[in-house]
Design a protein around this motif. Structure first.
Motif, PDB file in Angstrom:
ATOM      1  N   GLN A   3      29.225  38.604  35.869  1.00 25.85           N
ATOM      2  CA  GLN A   3      28.398  37.600  36.635  1.00 25.85           C
ATOM      3  C   GLN A   3      29.059  36.516  36.858  1.00 25.85           C
ATOM      4  OE1 GLN A   3      26.920  38.917  33.362  1.00 25.85           O
ATOM      5  NE2 GLN A   3      26.260  40.709  34.969  1.00 25.85           N
ATOM      6  N   LEU A   4      29.033  35.734  37.789  1.00 23.29           N
ATOM      7  CA  LEU A   4      30.130  34.605  38.205  1.00 23.29           C
ATOM      8  C   LEU A   4      29.142  33.555  38.745  1.00 23.29           C
ATOM      9  CD1 LEU A   4      32.972  36.615  40.066  1.00 23.29           C
ATOM     10  CD2 LEU A   4      33.046  35.654  37.620  1.00 23.29           C
ATOM     11  N   VAL A   5      29.422  32.251  38.237  1.00 25.32           N
ATOM     12  CA  VAL A   5      28.543  31.225  38.757  1.00 25.32           C
ATOM     13  C   VAL A   5      29.294  30.113  39.192  1.00 25.32           C
ATOM     14  CG1 VAL A   5      26.454  29.588  38.084  1.00 25.32           C
ATOM     15  CG2 VAL A   5      26.518  31.924  37.330  1.00 25.32           C
ATOM     16  N   GLU A   6      29.441  29.813  40.350  1.00 27.01           N
ATOM     17  CA  GLU A   6      30.128  28.664  40.764  1.00 27.01           C
ATOM     18  C   GLU A   6      29.493  27.329  40.731  1.00 27.01           C
ATOM     19  OE1 GLU A   6      31.082  32.099  43.899  1.00 27.01           O
ATOM     20  OE2 GLU A   6      29.147  31.191  43.058  1.00 27.01           O
ATOM     21  N   CYS A  22      33.917  27.904  38.184  1.00 27.87           N
ATOM     22  CA  CYS A  22      33.253  29.211  37.981  1.00 27.87           C
ATOM     23  C   CYS A  22      33.435  29.820  36.771  1.00 27.87           C
ATOM     24  CB  CYS A  22      34.316  30.393  39.087  1.00 27.87           C
ATOM     25  SG  CYS A  22      33.681  31.930  39.003  1.00 27.87           S
ATOM     26  N   ALA A  24      32.234  32.781  33.987  1.00 31.37           N
ATOM     27  CA  ALA A  24      32.129  34.295  34.264  1.00 31.37           C
ATOM     28  C   ALA A  24      31.560  34.495  32.760  1.00 31.37           C
ATOM     29  CB  ALA A  24      33.331  35.044  34.280  1.00 31.37           C
ATOM     30  N   TYR A  94      33.587  31.057  47.672  1.00 29.81           N
ATOM     31  CA  TYR A  94      33.071  32.166  46.726  1.00 29.81           C
ATOM     32  C   TYR A  94      34.095  32.400  45.551  1.00 29.81           C
ATOM     33  CZ  TYR A  94      29.958  33.465  50.381  1.00 29.81           C
ATOM     34  OH  TYR A  94      28.912  33.534  51.176  1.00 29.81           O
ATOM     35  N   CYS A  95      33.680  32.705  44.259  1.00 24.52           N
ATOM     36  CA  CYS A  95      34.595  33.016  43.258  1.00 24.52           C
ATOM     37  C   CYS A  95      34.567  34.407  43.321  1.00 24.52           C
ATOM     38  CB  CYS A  95      33.823  32.346  42.041  1.00 24.52           C
ATOM     39  SG  CYS A  95      34.667  33.062  40.460  1.00 24.52           S
ATOM     40  N   GLY A 106      30.678  35.599  43.161  1.00 26.14           N
ATOM     41  CA  GLY A 106      29.412  34.753  42.870  1.00 26.14           C
ATOM     42  C   GLY A 106      28.840  34.434  44.098  1.00 26.14           C
ATOM     43  N   GLN A 107      28.005  33.767  43.936  1.00 26.63           N
ATOM     44  CA  GLN A 107      26.925  33.421  45.011  1.00 26.63           C
ATOM     45  C   GLN A 107      27.422  32.227  46.026  1.00 26.63           C
ATOM     46  OE1 GLN A 107      26.801  31.990  42.325  1.00 26.63           O
ATOM     47  NE2 GLN A 107      26.266  29.705  42.846  1.00 26.63           N
TER      48      GLN A 107
END
Length: 115
Positions: A3-6, A22, A24, A94-95, A106-107
């Motif tokens: 899961q990736l969150v920027e 980002c 992870a 995007y990551c 990511g989103q």
């Protein structure tokens, strides 16, 4: 699964700087590379920067000299520092992470460069 969150996007004036992060989580073993790409409306996806396991990094020619990618393995986080931003840098960033041949994304975070 990864899961990736920027975070870190926003509105920046031309000539300004920003740092995207980002974070992870999930299956962090065997991640071969982490990086960033961007996509502007009506344009194709464009690679921005990549950090390959083993500390090798690279920025695309379109941002070279203005881009620094770094990876903090202890925090499972990759950063993108962009300087001297131009209106043409406006895009969703995007990551991504590559693990065992699969790319996770990511989103996305919006970066707008405008006065």
């Amino acid at each position: 699964q990864v899961q990736l969150v920027e975070s870190g996007g926003g509105l920046v004036q031309p000539g300004g700087s920003l740092r995207l992060s980002c974070a992870a989580s999930g299956s962090m073993d065997s991640i071969n590379a982490m990086g960033w790409y961007r996509q502007a409306p009506g344009k194709q996806r464009e690679s921005v920067a990549v950090a390959i396991s083993g500390s090798s990094t690279n920025c695309a020619s379109s941002v070279k000299g203005r881009c620094t990618i770094s990876r903090d393995n202890a925090k499972n986080t990759v950063y993108l520092q962009m300087n001297s931003l131009k209106p043409e840098d406006t895009a969703v960033y995007y990551c991504y992470a590559v693990r065992l041949g699969y790319e996770y994304r990511g989103q996305g975070t919006q970066v707008t460069v405008s006065s």
